[in-house]
Design an enzyme around this catalytic site. Structure first.
Site, mmCIF file in Angstrom:
data_model
loop_
_atom_site.group_PDB
_atom_site.id
_atom_site.type_symbol
_atom_site.label_atom_id
_atom_site.label_comp_id
_atom_site.label_asym_id
_atom_site.label_seq_id
_atom_site.Cartn_x
_atom_site.Cartn_y
_atom_site.Cartn_z
ATOM 1 N N GLU A 180 0.092 4.686 5.972
ATOM 2 C CA GLU A 180 -0.175 4.783 4.530
ATOM 3 C C GLU A 180 -1.072 5.975 4.207
ATOM 4 O OE1 GLU A 180 0.188 -0.017 4.641
ATOM 5 O OE2 GLU A 180 -1.787 0.944 4.663
ATOM 6 N N ASP B 140 0.676 14.609 -0.992
ATOM 7 C CA ASP B 140 -0.151 15.653 -1.612
ATOM 8 C C ASP B 140 0.251 17.038 -1.116
ATOM 9 O OD1 ASP B 140 -1.604 14.042 -3.311
ATOM 10 O OD2 ASP B 140 -3.362 13.911 -2.018
ATOM 11 N N ARG C 283 1.221 12.943 -9.633
ATOM 12 C CA ARG C 283 1.075 14.386 -9.391
ATOM 13 C C ARG C 283 2.377 15.134 -9.705
ATOM 14 N NH1 ARG C 283 -3.641 14.190 -10.095
ATOM 15 N NH2 ARG C 283 -5.194 14.187 -8.438
ATOM 16 N N HIS D 149 2.297 15.652 -13.276
ATOM 17 C CA HIS D 149 1.359 16.731 -13.589
ATOM 18 C C HIS D 149 1.989 18.098 -13.327
ATOM 19 C CE1 HIS D 149 -2.233 13.813 -12.856
ATOM 20 N NE2 HIS D 149 -1.832 13.782 -14.111
ATOM 21 N N ARG E 228 0.822 -1.216 0.000
ATOM 22 C CA ARG E 228 0.000 0.000 0.000
ATOM 23 C C ARG E 228 0.853 1.261 0.000
ATOM 24 N NH1 ARG E 228 -5.544 -0.278 2.753
ATOM 25 N NH2 ARG E 228 -4.705 1.453 3.949
ATOM 26 N N SER F 87 -2.260 1.048 8.235
ATOM 27 C CA SER F 87 -3.180 1.975 7.558
ATOM 28 C C SER F 87 -2.919 3.434 7.906
ATOM 29 C CB SER F 87 -4.631 1.627 7.883
ATOM 30 O OG SER F 87 -5.006 0.424 7.266
ATOM 31 N N SER G 130 8.548 0.574 7.930
ATOM 32 C CA SER G 130 9.607 -0.023 8.742
ATOM 33 C C SER G 130 11.003 0.441 8.350
ATOM 34 C CB SER G 130 9.554 -1.548 8.621
ATOM 35 O OG SER G 130 9.955 -1.959 7.309
#
Length: 185
Positions: free
Chosen positions: A152, A160, A57, A60, A46, A149, A88
């Protein structure tokens, strides 16, 4: 707890995580990206998916950005940077990439929970993100989410935010970036 309450808790966790990111480390990553000829992004699982979104991006934004392992990815050279997203810092497939990049004179940047890790130690630029690795998540860390999670998600938000900083430094807006968006879809 219902789904909406879980989502609200995830947002709270992300807010706490983002507040712990060091501005100086984030700025150093944006700067190394902007002065690099080519930007290579890698990660496993992930974390790798978050890296793919980041590379898109960056493209872009007009940068020569590539995802390691794709058939159209060129070789890395001096003047380039390899950015590795890894909770990790010990992912066996990523360590040789960092070592190879360094041996060819490229810079290595690590975005990780574990700055003391093998990849963290190899990095020329390091961003320490909060979160739990997949092995730590069951060990009582401050997240209700499974495995890695939280890391990630924080990684994607951080990537972003780096893009927004690069846009600011390059004087870009979404309209200019949209001109580089895929148009054969």
């Amino acid at each position: 707890m219902d789904t909406v309450k879980y989502a609200a808790e995830i947002v709270k966790e992300l807010q706490r995580s983002v507040e712990r990111i060091a501005d100086a480390q984030a700025e150093a990553l944006a700067d190394i990206i902007l002065r690099s000829d080519k930007v290579f992004v890698a990660g496993a699982g992930r974390s790798g998916l978050m890296g793919r979104a980041f590379a898109m991006r960056l493209m872009h934004a007009g940068l020569n950005a590539y995802v390691v392992g794709e058939t159209v990815t060129p070789g890395i050279d001096k003047g380039d940077v390899l950015i590795i997203g890894t909770g990790s810092g010990e992912t066996r497939s990523l360590i040789p990439m960092a070592q190879k990049a360094k041996s060819l004179g490229a810079a290595v940047a690590a975005v990780t929970i574990s700055p003391e890790s093998t990849i963290g130690q190899l990095a020329d630029a390091l961003v320490n993100l909060p979160g739990a690795t997949k092995d730590q998540a069951s060990g009582g860390h401050a997240t209700l989410q499974p495995m890695a999670s939280l890391f990630e998600q924080t990684l994607l938000i951080f990537y972003d935010a780096v893009v927004l900083r690069i846009m600011e430094k390059k004087g870009l807006d979404s309209d200019r970036m949209f001109g580089r968006h895929a148009n054969l879809e």
